[in-house]
Design a protein around this motif. Sequence first.
Motif, PDB file in Angstrom:
ATOM      1  N   GLN A  24       7.293 114.819 -72.856  1.00 54.34           N
ATOM      2  CA  GLN A  24       7.640 115.723 -73.946  1.00 54.34           C
ATOM      3  C   GLN A  24       8.573 115.046 -74.941  1.00 54.34           C
ATOM      4  OE1 GLN A  24       5.144 117.682 -73.724  1.00 54.34           O
ATOM      5  NE2 GLN A  24       6.389 119.369 -74.448  1.00 54.34           N
ATOM      6  N   LEU A  25       9.524 114.277 -74.436  1.00 55.50           N
ATOM      7  CA  LEU A  25      10.419 113.524 -75.307  1.00 55.50           C
ATOM      8  C   LEU A  25       9.607 112.573 -76.177  1.00 55.50           C
ATOM      9  CD1 LEU A  25      13.214 112.452 -76.202  1.00 55.50           C
ATOM     10  CD2 LEU A  25      13.140 110.906 -74.222  1.00 55.50           C
ATOM     11  N   GLY A  26       8.698 111.819 -75.549  1.00 60.14           N
ATOM     12  CA  GLY A  26       7.878 110.873 -76.295  1.00 60.14           C
ATOM     13  C   GLY A  26       7.007 111.542 -77.332  1.00 60.14           C
ATOM     14  N   ARG A  27       6.485 112.718 -76.975  1.00 62.17           N
ATOM     15  CA  ARG A  27       5.608 113.453 -77.887  1.00 62.17           C
ATOM     16  C   ARG A  27       6.380 113.870 -79.143  1.00 62.17           C
ATOM     17  NH1 ARG A  27       3.488 116.690 -74.140  1.00 62.17           N
ATOM     18  NH2 ARG A  27       1.517 115.595 -73.921  1.00 62.17           N
ATOM     19  N   ASP A  69      20.337 105.534 -77.603  1.00 58.66           N
ATOM     20  CA  ASP A  69      19.129 105.145 -78.337  1.00 58.66           C
ATOM     21  C   ASP A  69      18.402 106.364 -78.897  1.00 58.66           C
ATOM     22  OD1 ASP A  69      19.557 102.447 -77.796  1.00 58.66           O
ATOM     23  OD2 ASP A  69      18.393 102.513 -75.936  1.00 58.66           O
ATOM     24  N   ILE A  70      18.377 107.437 -78.119  1.00 62.96           N
ATOM     25  CA  ILE A  70      17.733 108.678 -78.601  1.00 62.96           C
ATOM     26  C   ILE A  70      18.481 109.214 -79.812  1.00 62.96           C
ATOM     27  CG2 ILE A  70      17.024 111.018 -77.998  1.00 62.96           C
ATOM     28  CD1 ILE A  70      15.499 108.695 -76.592  1.00 62.96           C
ATOM     29  N   HIS A  71      19.825 109.173 -79.764  1.00 63.72           N
ATOM     30  CA  HIS A  71      20.624 109.609 -80.916  1.00 63.72           C
ATOM     31  C   HIS A  71      20.270 108.792 -82.156  1.00 63.72           C
ATOM     32  CE1 HIS A  71      23.149 112.585 -79.051  1.00 63.72           C
ATOM     33  NE2 HIS A  71      23.624 111.740 -78.151  1.00 63.72           N
ATOM     34  N   LEU A  73      17.442 107.069 -82.806  1.00 61.59           N
ATOM     35  CA  LEU A  73      16.098 107.405 -83.266  1.00 61.59           C
ATOM     36  C   LEU A  73      16.100 108.729 -84.028  1.00 61.59           C
ATOM     37  CD1 LEU A  73      13.896 106.364 -80.210  1.00 61.59           C
ATOM     38  CD2 LEU A  73      13.774 105.398 -82.518  1.00 61.59           C
ATOM     39  N   CYS A  74      16.852 109.699 -83.527  1.00 57.22           N
ATOM     40  CA  CYS A  74      16.943 110.994 -84.214  1.00 57.22           C
ATOM     41  C   CYS A  74      17.532 110.823 -85.609  1.00 57.22           C
ATOM     42  CB  CYS A  74      17.782 111.967 -83.391  1.00 57.22           C
ATOM     43  SG  CYS A  74      16.970 112.549 -81.880  1.00 57.22           S
ATOM     44  N   ARG A  75      18.531 109.936 -85.726  1.00 58.18           N
ATOM     45  CA  ARG A  75      19.145 109.676 -87.037  1.00 58.18           C
ATOM     46  C   ARG A  75      18.136 109.021 -87.982  1.00 58.18           C
ATOM     47  NH1 ARG A  75      20.969 105.901 -90.077  1.00 58.18           N
ATOM     48  NH2 ARG A  75      20.448 104.249 -88.589  1.00 58.18           N
ATOM     49  N   ILE A  76      17.401 108.033 -87.471  1.00 58.95           N
ATOM     50  CA  ILE A  76      16.424 107.314 -88.290  1.00 58.95           C
ATOM     51  C   ILE A  76      15.314 108.247 -88.764  1.00 58.95           C
ATOM     52  CG2 ILE A  76      14.601 105.556 -88.201  1.00 58.95           C
ATOM     53  CD1 ILE A  76      16.438 103.951 -86.313  1.00 58.95           C
ATOM     54  N   TYR A  77      14.863 109.128 -87.880  1.00 59.22           N
ATOM     55  CA  TYR A  77      13.744 110.016 -88.214  1.00 59.22           C
ATOM     56  C   TYR A  77      14.186 111.265 -88.973  1.00 59.22           C
ATOM     57  CZ  TYR A  77      11.233 107.285 -84.628  1.00 59.22           C
ATOM     58  OH  TYR A  77      10.669 106.282 -83.889  1.00 59.22           O
ATOM     59  N   GLY A  78      15.497 111.486 -89.082  1.00 58.51           N
ATOM     60  CA  GLY A  78      15.991 112.680 -89.760  1.00 58.51           C
ATOM     61  C   GLY A  78      15.787 113.949 -88.958  1.00 58.51           C
ATOM     62  N   ILE A  79      15.877 113.846 -87.643  1.00 61.54           N
ATOM     63  CA  ILE A  79      15.694 115.000 -86.769  1.00 61.54           C
ATOM     64  C   ILE A  79      16.941 115.879 -86.816  1.00 61.54           C
ATOM     65  CG2 ILE A  79      15.366 115.735 -84.372  1.00 61.54           C
ATOM     66  CD1 ILE A  79      13.742 113.203 -83.915  1.00 61.54           C
ATOM     67  N   PRO A  80      16.806 117.184 -87.064  1.00 56.23           N
ATOM     68  CA  PRO A  80      17.958 118.088 -87.147  1.00 56.23           C
ATOM     69  C   PRO A  80      18.771 118.087 -85.844  1.00 56.23           C
ATOM     70  CG  PRO A  80      15.966 119.164 -87.944  1.00 56.23           C
ATOM     71  CD  PRO A  80      15.533 117.887 -87.305  1.00 56.23           C
ATOM     72  N   PRO A  82      20.149 120.452 -83.868  1.00 56.19           N
ATOM     73  CA  PRO A  82      19.763 121.289 -82.713  1.00 56.19           C
ATOM     74  C   PRO A  82      18.587 120.700 -81.934  1.00 56.19           C
ATOM     75  CG  PRO A  82      20.137 122.641 -84.665  1.00 56.19           C
ATOM     76  CD  PRO A  82      20.126 121.222 -85.130  1.00 56.19           C
ATOM     77  N   LEU A  83      17.596 120.153 -82.663  1.00 49.52           N
ATOM     78  CA  LEU A  83      16.451 119.545 -82.000  1.00 49.52           C
ATOM     79  C   LEU A  83      16.859 118.242 -81.319  1.00 49.52           C
ATOM     80  CD1 LEU A  83      13.477 119.411 -81.299  1.00 49.52           C
ATOM     81  CD2 LEU A  83      13.030 118.460 -83.575  1.00 49.52           C
ATOM     82  N   ALA A  84      17.733 117.478 -81.975  1.00 43.96           N
ATOM     83  CA  ALA A  84      18.209 116.223 -81.394  1.00 43.96           C
ATOM     84  C   ALA A  84      18.938 116.481 -80.078  1.00 43.96           C
ATOM     85  CB  ALA A  84      19.132 115.517 -82.380  1.00 43.96           C
ATOM     86  N   GLU A  85      19.660 117.582 -80.017  1.00 45.59           N
ATOM     87  CA  GLU A  85      20.360 117.932 -78.782  1.00 45.59           C
ATOM     88  C   GLU A  85      19.366 118.190 -77.651  1.00 45.59           C
ATOM     89  OE1 GLU A  85      23.529 121.319 -77.096  1.00 45.59           O
ATOM     90  OE2 GLU A  85      22.900 121.332 -79.201  1.00 45.59           O
ATOM     91  N   GLY A  86      18.276 118.878 -77.987  1.00 42.12           N
ATOM     92  CA  GLY A  86      17.246 119.132 -76.983  1.00 42.12           C
ATOM     93  C   GLY A  86      16.575 117.857 -76.516  1.00 42.12           C
ATOM     94  N   LEU A  87      16.314 116.933 -77.438  1.00 42.69           N
ATOM     95  CA  LEU A  87      15.687 115.666 -77.071  1.00 42.69           C
ATOM     96  C   LEU A  87      16.608 114.829 -76.195  1.00 42.69           C
ATOM     97  CD1 LEU A  87      13.933 114.641 -80.412  1.00 42.69           C
ATOM     98  CD2 LEU A  87      13.027 115.931 -78.481  1.00 42.69           C
ATOM     99  N   THR A  88      17.894 114.881 -76.492  1.00 43.53           N
ATOM    100  CA  THR A  88      18.858 114.170 -75.650  1.00 43.53           C
ATOM    101  C   THR A  88      18.855 114.748 -74.242  1.00 43.53           C
ATOM    102  OG1 THR A  88      20.267 113.705 -77.571  1.00 43.53           O
ATOM    103  CG2 THR A  88      21.282 113.506 -75.394  1.00 43.53           C
ATOM    104  N   GLY A  89      18.738 116.067 -74.143  1.00 45.64           N
ATOM    105  CA  GLY A  89      18.671 116.704 -72.832  1.00 45.64           C
ATOM    106  C   GLY A  89      17.435 116.270 -72.057  1.00 45.64           C
TER     107      GLY A  89
END
Length: 305
Positions: A24-27, A69-71, A73-80, A82-89
Amino acid sequence: MPTNASTGTGGLSAGVSSTLPRRQLGRYLRDWRTQAGLTIAEAAKLMEWGASTLQRLEKGQADRIRTIDIHELCRIYGIPDPLAEGLTGLAQQAAVKSWWHAYGDLIPENFDIYVGLEASARRLRAYQSELVLGLLQTAEYARALNHLGYPKDSVDELDRRVALRLQRQALITRKHSPAEIDVVLHESVLHRIVGDAKVMAAQLRHLADTSTRSNVTLRILPFAAGVPLGVSTGPFTVLEFGTDSKGQPVEPPVVYAEGFTGDLYLERRADVRRYDRAHECLQRHALDIQPSRDLLRRVAKEYVA
């Protein structure tokens, strides 16, 4: 009951590749990279990685995942945020085959893991004993449920929730390669009033009409069938993700069982087979397709009589 395991801000050694949280993270990361207009090579270069490293991460096959690294990638992709927090989880979940996602534990409660999983499915087999399956709900039925579940929501927020529910239904209504669904509904679902009689009548007519689609199989398990399994399974859905050119599963099938305080995801073959057998048993004791459709239309008429 399976439990979560986390590593704080460190990483995880994957004892088993391609677990559900990692997939799910990768997706999500793949989708957001695409939205950002970046190729794998371009994004990997920004991370100072080889392209194969990012590719393994997007396929849920990374040997080690660092939250730092996930943080990035989220910065590079412009991920909001709240969503970035979920991806980190998701990145912090242990490599297990049975995963209990407790709401609010590492992953925010409003981060919907199941929806992303459902959107990738090619076939779904479900049993519902209390409510109409989300993919088959009408707007007003969904609105009545969400009004009860989120009583503090504004009208706009409620409209947004209903719109998202209806958007999910494109999975089975789209013209190109719609997913196949095979659903068993307990007869009690037909008589449990959600909203009012008008809402129920429309919902049952919708079920009957939808059941005429070639990719939808819908059966009603009557009260007279008793308890075919001897135990109550509760509602569940088995999701399959299609096969590749060699006939091998693209991803392992997953059993999803929704709970009040969290959701259970099962990937072990023995668990999936057990739910497969349960669904087959419920099918055998359910009404055939046409009698099920006739019952839906008959009860719908009773609501507006």
